[in-house]
Design an enzyme around this catalytic site. Structure first.
Site, PDB file in Angstrom:
ATOM      1  N   ILE A  95       0.908  -1.149   0.000  1.00 29.47           N
ATOM      2  CA  ILE A  95       0.000   0.000   0.000  1.00 29.47           C
ATOM      3  C   ILE A  95       0.945   1.195   0.000  1.00 29.47           C
ATOM      4  CG2 ILE A  95      -1.747   1.302   1.247  1.00 29.47           C
ATOM      5  CD1 ILE A  95      -2.797  -1.317   2.398  1.00 29.47           C
ATOM      6  N   PRO A  96       1.091   1.840  -1.170  1.00 30.16           N
ATOM      7  CA  PRO A  96       2.219   2.760  -1.382  1.00 30.16           C
ATOM      8  C   PRO A  96       2.081   4.146  -0.738  1.00 30.16           C
ATOM      9  CG  PRO A  96       0.864   2.682  -3.329  1.00 30.16           C
ATOM     10  CD  PRO A  96       0.277   1.687  -2.368  1.00 30.16           C
ATOM     11  N   CYS A  97       2.102   4.190   0.577  1.00 28.25           N
ATOM     12  CA  CYS A  97       2.030   5.475   1.283  1.00 28.25           C
ATOM     13  C   CYS A  97       3.250   6.348   0.976  1.00 28.25           C
ATOM     14  CB  CYS A  97       1.847   5.263   2.774  1.00 28.25           C
ATOM     15  SG  CYS A  97       3.153   4.322   3.568  1.00 28.25           S
ATOM     16  N   HIS A  98       4.349   5.730   0.542  1.00 30.75           N
ATOM     17  CA  HIS A  98       5.542   6.505   0.194  1.00 30.75           C
ATOM     18  C   HIS A  98       5.324   7.375  -1.039  1.00 30.75           C
ATOM     19  CE1 HIS A  98       5.850   2.707  -2.067  1.00 30.75           C
ATOM     20  NE2 HIS A  98       6.508   3.400  -2.980  1.00 30.75           N
TER      21      HIS A  98
END
Length: 158
Positions: free
Chosen positions: A120-123
């Site tokens: 889950i690409p929070c970056h």
């Protein structure tokens, strides 16, 4: 619940889950004496796909996710899953996608509680001004991940 540790370029990652899906991927702060040789069947696909991601051979993940969180957090995480590899959006963009620009702080808080590092690409969420703000794993890791995903590698002119 199964747990496995793997080495990544950013540190030792802990992956946990069961037959219902992967519930957590994070950089561990613990001293892991030895890496796991035997990977539980329920986590094999996640381990393989993360290794492919770090090797530059994978841009999406298709193993079963089972993150634990509130309904609002899950809504935010679902929006994060829509951010394409190599792209970024702002916290305000996420709030607007949720239908309320005023929920920007709540969306940022939910972003920071993301239990599935990288997948889950929070970056890929940055400040409205383009700054690398807030990242639980440290801003140096966020920069590394964004550079890793950047489809255009800067060439040296000399």
């Amino acid at each position: 619940m199964s747990l496995v540790h793997i080495e990544t370029p950013l540190g030792i990652a802990s992956i946990s889950g069961d037959e219902l899906g992967v519930s957590s991927i994070s950089i561990t702060k613990e001293n892991v004496v030895s890496l796991d040789i035997e990977v539980p069947a329920s986590l094999k696909k996640a381990v393989t796909q993360l290794q492919e991601y770090f090797d530059g051979q994978r841009t999406t993940f298709d193993f079963i996710l089972n993150p634990k969180g509130t309904e609002f957090q899950k809504r935010v995480w679902n929006e994060l899953l829509k951010i394409p590899f190599g792209k970024t959006v702002s916290y305000l963009d996420i709030a607007k996608r949720l239908g309320d620009p005023k929920c920007i702080r709540a969306a940022a808080t939910a972003n920071g509680k993301n239990p599935l590092w990288i997948v889950i690409p929070c970056h890929r969420v940055i400040g409205t001004d383009g700054s690398l703000t807030g990242y639980a794993g440290g801003l140096w890791r966020k920069k590394w991940l964004l550079d890793h995903e950047n489809p255009v590698k800067q060439q040296s002119l000399f």
